[in-house]
Design a protein around this motif. Structure first.
Motif, mmCIF file in Angstrom:
data_model
loop_
_atom_site.group_PDB
_atom_site.id
_atom_site.type_symbol
_atom_site.label_atom_id
_atom_site.label_comp_id
_atom_site.label_asym_id
_atom_site.label_seq_id
_atom_site.Cartn_x
_atom_site.Cartn_y
_atom_site.Cartn_z
ATOM 1 N N LEU A 227 1.033 -1.068 0.052
ATOM 2 C CA LEU A 227 0.139 0.182 0.049
ATOM 3 C C LEU A 227 0.946 1.211 -0.077
ATOM 4 N N VAL A 228 0.425 2.287 -0.741
ATOM 5 C CA VAL A 228 1.260 3.552 -1.077
ATOM 6 C C VAL A 228 0.163 4.715 -0.339
ATOM 7 N N ASP A 229 -0.896 4.463 -0.886
ATOM 8 C CA ASP A 229 -2.137 5.488 -0.426
ATOM 9 C C ASP A 229 -3.022 4.923 0.383
ATOM 10 N N LEU A 230 -3.401 5.526 1.255
ATOM 11 C CA LEU A 230 -4.580 4.811 2.293
ATOM 12 C C LEU A 230 -5.404 5.735 3.067
ATOM 13 N N ASP A 231 -6.693 5.755 2.728
ATOM 14 C CA ASP A 231 -7.764 6.552 3.301
ATOM 15 C C ASP A 231 -8.693 5.891 4.323
ATOM 16 N N ILE A 232 -8.687 6.121 5.476
ATOM 17 C CA ILE A 232 -9.640 5.613 6.580
ATOM 18 C C ILE A 232 -10.284 6.608 7.310
ATOM 19 N N LYS B 271 5.405 -0.562 5.150
ATOM 20 C CA LYS B 271 6.698 -0.141 4.867
ATOM 21 C C LYS B 271 6.736 0.984 3.719
ATOM 22 N N SER B 272 5.820 0.724 2.884
ATOM 23 C CA SER B 272 5.718 1.421 1.538
ATOM 24 C C SER B 272 4.612 2.701 1.756
ATOM 25 N N LEU B 273 4.066 2.933 2.658
ATOM 26 C CA LEU B 273 2.958 3.759 2.809
ATOM 27 C C LEU B 273 3.470 5.016 2.679
ATOM 28 N N GLN B 274 2.866 6.081 1.899
ATOM 29 C CA GLN B 274 3.596 7.308 1.722
ATOM 30 C C GLN B 274 2.411 8.389 2.105
ATOM 31 N N ARG B 275 1.005 7.988 1.897
ATOM 32 C CA ARG B 275 0.199 9.079 1.874
ATOM 33 C C ARG B 275 -0.971 8.477 2.729
ATOM 34 N N PHE B 276 -1.589 9.148 3.817
ATOM 35 C CA PHE B 276 -2.350 8.471 4.856
ATOM 36 C C PHE B 276 -3.260 9.484 5.423
ATOM 37 N N SER B 277 -4.728 9.246 5.141
ATOM 38 C CA SER B 277 -5.568 10.212 5.733
ATOM 39 C C SER B 277 -6.408 9.449 6.832
ATOM 40 N N LEU B 278 -6.402 10.059 7.944
ATOM 41 C CA LEU B 278 -7.271 9.727 9.210
ATOM 42 C C LEU B 278 -8.264 10.565 9.628
ATOM 43 N N ASP B 279 -8.604 11.578 8.919
ATOM 44 C CA ASP B 279 -9.377 12.651 9.067
ATOM 45 C C ASP B 279 -10.724 12.256 9.558
ATOM 46 N N GLN B 280 -11.540 13.203 10.258
ATOM 47 C CA GLN B 280 -12.687 12.892 11.019
ATOM 48 C C GLN B 280 -13.134 11.599 11.703
ATOM 49 N N ASN B 281 -12.163 11.147 12.465
ATOM 50 C CA ASN B 281 -12.194 9.872 13.172
ATOM 51 C C ASN B 281 -12.260 10.646 14.608
ATOM 52 N N SER B 282 -12.007 9.644 15.704
ATOM 53 C CA SER B 282 -12.091 10.067 17.149
ATOM 54 C C SER B 282 -10.812 9.745 18.108
#
Length: 438
Positions: free
Chosen positions: A257-262, A279-290
């Motif tokens: 995975l390179v891009d992950l939006d949860i 280890k390859s993850l570059q872009r990660f979105s965790l917005d609007q969680n708790s």
């Protein structure tokens, strides 16, 4: 002399550091192409050789009332690469036209919203399925189409001709249909990017096609099981989904995975051991969680873009982002951050953009920016700072944009500006709300 600039037009420069990974389908309005624009014209009939030109590359017929299309309508446009029929939902274009359409160079075809939910066959619609040698199209009818959008068409299953007519398809847009994704979904083997957003009451994780490199499953109910293997998966977006917990706890299975939006999943906890193999993850979105803790970030040393806006973070300490040495953009907007330790960002020497807006900050440590030599953009608006000085920003910085509007001060002292780097533009709310004093 200092050369700091005051700006009252922050909306021109303020950036949204949140992100997603969707690739919008081409609407055939690229100004680099020679385009025929016939959107919103009330057209009902498209006859043979409707357009004739060797120069035209794109045709936009969006939002018309087309009920009659000849399969030879675009025979006179040999270099056509993009065709947009979006929102022609008075007729069943998808079934009555696509199976008989032949074009050798077309690469992008937009047929979204071309089947009305209340479709009744129009008598003026020609039936090409009888007495016509196009009744059984060859597999090379549309040999070079790579992007096909058939979203918002009330589909309950994938039409068979999607697999037979598009031998080089790479991007398939199926969002906003009514597909039952509890059983295996078969798409052309060449498909790399698959959009299934807002589709089903249930998506069985094991029913998804293997070898897809990008999956967009936003706003679905995902039934996770461990039988799905996909070593090629590089982009995954599961924003605003239901029953997401099991999937998230097993994402380590997808090591490439390179891009992950949860984002927008009401997540309040992620184990510190989670994502240890990404280890390859570059872009990660965790917005609007708790989330109130993000200790799991320690494993993600390859991250370049991280967005954790609108969560429940209170303190930012050095151990939270210490291992994120490749980070270039960090979005912490809309949390409850009141304290940032002096060494919190010490290792982030590549950081270029930082958003701390809409938090509870009233002061920042004197040395907090010492190692942020690459920082160009800093947003501190909508906090509780009482002065520029309380932000601890000094002239050695290379900052270009500083946003300070909606804080707890109404005047800026000239001596405070003199301490800032000469390269910076300070963005304030309006000329009526702020004054400068000597």
């Amino acid at each position: 002399m200092f050369a700091t600039t005051i700006s009252f037009r922050s909306e021109k420069f303020e950036e949204d550091l949140s992100f997603n990974f969707e690739e919008p389908m081409d609407k055939c309005d690229n100004p680099k192409h020679e385009i025929v624009k016939l959107a919103n014209m009330g057209l009902r009939v498209v006859r043979d050789n409707f357009v004739e030109s060797v120069n035209v590359r794109s045709i936009n017929l969006e939002n018309n009332d087309i009920v009659d299309i000849s399969p030879d309508a675009f025979k006179g446009v040999p270099n056509l690469s993009c065709l947009n029929f979006r929102r022609n939902n008075r007729s069943n274009i998808l079934n009555n036209f696509i199976q008989f359409f032949n074009h050798s160079l077309l690469t992008k075809l937009n047929l979204a919203e071309t089947i009305s939910s209340s479709f009744v066959s129009d008598k003026s619609q020609k039936d090409y399925s009888h007495g016509d040698n196009r009744n059984t199209p060859s597999k090379s009818v549309l040999p070079y189409v790579t992007h096909l959008d058939i979203s918002k068409n009330n589909l309950v299953s994938l039409p068979n001709y999607v697999n037979s007519l598009f031998p080089h398809l790479t991007h398939l847009y199926l969002s906003d249909n009514k597909l039952d994704l509890y059983w295996t979904l078969t798409v052309p083997a060449t498909t790399q990017v698959l959009y299934l957003e807002r589709n089903s009451n249930r998506i069985s994780w094991s029913s998804l096609p293997q070898n897809i490199s990008a999956l967009f499953l936003n706003e679905n109910n995902i039934q996770y099981n461990s039988y799905y293997e996909n070593p090629n998966l590089k982009v995954l977006s599961v924003r605003k989904c239901r029953n997401i917990e099991s999937l998230i706890s097993n994402l380590d299975r997808y090591k490439n995975l390179v891009d992950l939006d949860i984002s927008s999943n009401n997540i309040n906890f992620i184990s510190e051991q989670s994502f240890s193999k990404l280890k390859s993850l570059q872009r990660f979105s965790l917005d609007q969680n708790s989330l109130s803790s993000v200790s799991f970030l320690i494993h993600l040393s390859s991250l370049t873009d991280l967005s954790i806006s609108h969560n429940n973070l209170i303190n930012i300490t050095s151990d939270i982002v210490a291992n994120l040495k490749n980070l270039r953009r960090l979005n912490l907007r809309g949390n409850r951050i009141a304290i940032i330790s002096k060494s919190a960002f010490m290792t982030l020497k590549k950081l270029e953009k930082l958003d701390l807006a809409e938090n509870n900050l009233s002061t920042l440590p004197v040395t907090w920016m010492n190692s942020l030599t690459g920082l160009r953009y800093l947003n501190l608006k909508s906090n509780f700072f009482t002065s520029i000085d309380s932000m601890s920003i000094y002239g050695y910085s290379n900052l270009n944009h500083l946003f300070v509007q909606n804080n707890s001060f109404i005047q800026i002292e000239i001596k405070s500006l003199e301490k800032l780097p000469s390269t910076v533009v300070v963005h304030v709310s309006s000329i009526n709300n702020f004054t400068c004093t000597t």
